[in-house]
Design a protein around this motif. Structure first.
Motif, PDB file in Angstrom:
ATOM      1  N   GLU A   6       8.640  80.737  35.687  1.00 16.08           N
ATOM      2  CA  GLU A   6       7.404  81.432  35.565  1.00 16.08           C
ATOM      3  C   GLU A   6       6.846  81.949  34.090  1.00 16.08           C
ATOM      4  O   GLU A   6       5.806  82.276  33.784  1.00 16.08           O
ATOM      5  CB  GLU A   6       7.045  82.409  36.268  1.00 16.08           C
ATOM      6  CG  GLU A   6       7.173  82.193  37.990  1.00 16.08           C
ATOM      7  CD  GLU A   6       6.823  83.316  38.984  1.00 16.08           C
ATOM      8  OE1 GLU A   6       7.404  84.474  38.595  1.00 16.08           O
ATOM      9  OE2 GLU A   6       6.313  83.243  39.847  1.00 16.08           O
ATOM     10  N   ASN A   7       7.753  81.582  33.121  1.00 16.47           N
ATOM     11  CA  ASN A   7       7.543  81.990  31.763  1.00 16.47           C
ATOM     12  C   ASN A   7       7.210  83.509  31.599  1.00 16.47           C
ATOM     13  O   ASN A   7       6.329  83.975  30.890  1.00 16.47           O
ATOM     14  CB  ASN A   7       6.548  81.219  31.064  1.00 16.47           C
ATOM     15  CG  ASN A   7       6.811  79.778  30.547  1.00 16.47           C
ATOM     16  OD1 ASN A   7       7.928  79.794  29.717  1.00 16.47           O
ATOM     17  ND2 ASN A   7       6.499  79.007  31.053  1.00 16.47           N
ATOM     18  N   ASP A   8       7.833  84.301  32.392  1.00 11.67           N
ATOM     19  CA  ASP A   8       7.953  85.674  32.570  1.00 11.67           C
ATOM     20  C   ASP A   8       9.384  86.366  32.043  1.00 11.67           C
ATOM     21  O   ASP A   8      10.017  86.472  33.011  1.00 11.67           O
ATOM     22  CB  ASP A   8       7.348  86.113  34.065  1.00 11.67           C
ATOM     23  CG  ASP A   8       7.237  87.361  34.069  1.00 11.67           C
ATOM     24  OD1 ASP A   8       7.091  88.368  33.035  1.00 11.67           O
ATOM     25  OD2 ASP A   8       7.010  88.008  35.517  1.00 11.67           O
ATOM     26  N   SER A  64       9.481  89.617  31.471  1.00  9.33           N
ATOM     27  CA  SER A  64       9.076  91.056  31.575  1.00  9.33           C
ATOM     28  C   SER A  64      10.461  91.828  32.168  1.00  9.33           C
ATOM     29  O   SER A  64      11.411  91.017  32.642  1.00  9.33           O
ATOM     30  CB  SER A  64       8.146  91.579  32.556  1.00  9.33           C
ATOM     31  OG  SER A  64       8.319  91.052  33.818  1.00  9.33           O
ATOM     32  N   ALA A  92      10.756  91.027  35.636  1.00 11.45           N
ATOM     33  CA  ALA A  92      11.319  89.526  36.059  1.00 11.45           C
ATOM     34  C   ALA A  92      12.818  89.519  35.878  1.00 11.45           C
ATOM     35  O   ALA A  92      13.720  88.943  36.461  1.00 11.45           O
ATOM     36  CB  ALA A  92      10.609  88.487  35.285  1.00 11.45           C
TER      37      ALA A  92
END
Length: 209
Positions: free
Chosen positions: A177-179, A181, A184
């Motif tokens: 998800e290109n996350d 954080s 994540a």
């Protein structure tokens, strides 16, 4: 993400959710109805304009952070892991949990060209057992359902064609998800640590050291 990709991602999330859901049949029926509606109404989801740039993360740092947190989780359980691959720019990490065995774990990003996840960007966690069919792979396949029950998720394998070449892997797929954080990273590190901890116990029972 186009409409077809959206439906595919939903199917993957649905599968992961149902594996952990305690409500059972009624939840599955509701999600199946929603999935059917999605497939029949994909035109409601406009394709993303080509000029729109998707946020990109530093993949090497993301994967390194997951491995580092998983290492800390496992250390608290008395398990030591070591990275074979070094450096922050790499798109995957190979992880050793045994001092002498050639069996190892791998964390990376993939985009399958065939199969159920064709064209999807995925984060994949693998147990690599190449060349160890009779002594490791087959005994673990016999224990696969028990391992899945402990993990609360389904384990994927290579296709029969790939396995016929001597490549034997257990895999966990997650939507990428290109996350990057902290949440994540924490979520993925727990999954990686559990994957290593549970399968490592099975491997020890097979005299892998």
């Amino acid at each position: 993400m186009n409409s077809g990709d959206f439906v595919s991602v939903f199917e993957l999330y649905k599968e992961r959710y149902l594996q952990q859901d305690q409500q059972g049949h009624e939840t599955k029926k509701a999600l199946d109805r929603f999935q059917s509606w999605l497939k029949n109404n994909t035109k409601l989801f406009p394709a993303r304009a080509k000029s729109e740039k998707q946020q990109k993360i530093d993949l090497g740092r993301f994967i390194s952070a997951i491995v580092q947190e998983a290492r800390s989780i496992l250390a608290e359980k008395g398990v030591q892991i070591f990275c074979i691959s070094l450096g922050l720019k790499e798109s995957s990490k190979c992880i050793r949990a045994f001092s002498e065995s050639t069996i190892y774990y791998r964390l990376g990003k993939t985009c399958p060209r065939k199969g159920n996840y064709r064209g999807m960007e995925l984060l994949v966690m693998e147990l690599v057992m190449d060349g160890n069919k009779n002594n490791i792979f087959i005994p673990l396949v016999e224990r696969q359902q028990a391992i899945e029950e402990q993990m609360g998720t389904r384990i994927e394998r290579e296709s029969h064609r790939i396995e016929s070449t001597g490549k034997y892997r257990f895999k966990l797929y997650f939507p990428f998800e290109n996350d990057d954080s902290a949440e994540a990273i924490g979520r993925m590190s727990v999954m990686l640590a559990n994957f290593i901890y549970i399968t490592r116990k099975e491997l020890i029972n097979l005299n892998i050291i």
